[in-house]
Design a protein around this motif. Sequence first.
Motif, short mmCIF file in Angstrom:
data_model
loop_
_atom_site.label_atom_id
_atom_site.label_comp_id
_atom_site.label_asym_id
_atom_site.label_seq_id
_atom_site.Cartn_x
_atom_site.Cartn_y
_atom_site.Cartn_z
N ASP A 30 18.72 93.65 63.46
CA ASP A 30 19.13 92.44 62.76
C ASP A 30 20.59 92.07 63.03
O ASP A 30 20.99 90.91 62.86
N ARG A 31 21.37 93.04 63.47
CA ARG A 31 22.79 92.73 63.71
C ARG A 31 22.99 91.79 64.90
O ARG A 31 24.05 91.23 65.09
N ALA A 33 20.97 89.13 65.36
CA ALA A 33 20.27 87.89 65.03
C ALA A 33 21.22 86.79 64.59
O ALA A 33 22.28 87.05 64.01
N GLN A 34 20.81 85.55 64.86
CA GLN A 34 21.54 84.37 64.41
C GLN A 34 20.55 83.26 64.05
O GLN A 34 19.45 83.20 64.58
N PHE A 64 15.45 80.81 64.80
CA PHE A 64 15.96 82.18 64.72
C PHE A 64 16.05 82.75 66.12
O PHE A 64 15.11 82.66 66.92
N GLY A 66 17.19 86.40 68.16
CA GLY A 66 17.57 87.80 67.99
C GLY A 66 16.66 88.69 68.80
O GLY A 66 15.84 88.21 69.58
N PRO A 70 12.74 87.65 62.09
CA PRO A 70 13.44 87.87 60.82
C PRO A 70 12.65 88.82 59.93
O PRO A 70 11.43 88.70 59.81
N VAL A 74 14.43 83.45 55.13
CA VAL A 74 15.79 82.92 55.15
C VAL A 74 15.73 81.47 54.65
O VAL A 74 15.05 80.63 55.25
N TYR A 154 21.80 86.83 57.84
CA TYR A 154 21.91 86.43 59.24
C TYR A 154 22.99 85.36 59.37
O TYR A 154 22.96 84.35 58.66
#
Length: 320
Positions: A30-31, A33-34, A64, A66, A70, A74, A154
């Motif tokens: 997840d780090r 992801a944007q 999304f 990444g 997700p 979100v 995110y």
Amino acid sequence: MNNIKNISIGLGLALLTLACGKDTGFENPDRFAQVYMTQAYDLPNIKNLAIESDAQPLYFGASFGGVNYPSQDVRCRFEIAPDLVTTYNAANFTTYELLPEASYTVESLEAVLKKGELSSDVLRIDVHTEHESIDARKQYMLPVRLAAAEGGQYPVNEQLRVTYFVVRTAYTELSKTSWEVASFSSEETVGEGPDNGHAKHAIDGNPDTFWHTQYRDANPAHPHYLVIDLGSTQALHGLRIFGRSSWAPGRPLDIEILVSDDEVNWIAAGAYALDGDVAENEVSFIDNGQKTIDGRYIKIVVNRSFTGSNHTCIAEVEAF
């Protein structure tokens, strides 16, 4: 530089998106992801809309990117950002005006990017192009900003946070199927050959034929006129008038346009100065303070022709 930056953004997001759903082996994927707006790729995002009674949509939403999908919902919140028009114009040497608030309606400014999905539901802004605040001569901008993405922590990609919609409006050309020439001041029936020179050639859809005022057996002076029957009452906003493409002398220069529903009582739609150096001229009634005039008959009065010619000639007339 901007192109290189956009390519870099695109490649990065493409790689991240392609990796989604695969076992990447990354710890805490997840780090990477944007959240972003796909529509922001086009800078600006230009929309050419027809001026008509039906609302014209602008679509937008969240995406999304990444190395995975997700892991939780979100909630994405958008906002209209009028202040960004001035900023954009200053940075890009443009003169866009803010799309008038009265000319559009917003269905919703919130969407959910659901767990396990790469795109949110599509949102829309309906632009009412016939609204009195819309001026077809202008180009408008409506910035839509992804204000927040809540849930999952995110981050929002700052370079793809704002979609700059540019709205251009244009009237739809009227069909000529039912058009007829109702009357005219004169026509040349001999000098231009059997299939040219007649008034009917101003509305035959063929730019290579033309109406030419008489010169062989008589030489009438200005003003010259042509009256067109549209077949039924239409909402008129302006005309396109085409002079002969291969011969400039005689192209209309100073004209008046009148509109009527009965060919007896006429409404003045304005006096216009055309450019004789070009074959095509467009006149909008809004330039004369009238956005729309309803009528069945259009009368074009030519008071002066290019190069001082005593005649006039029109290859084609279009209405919108």
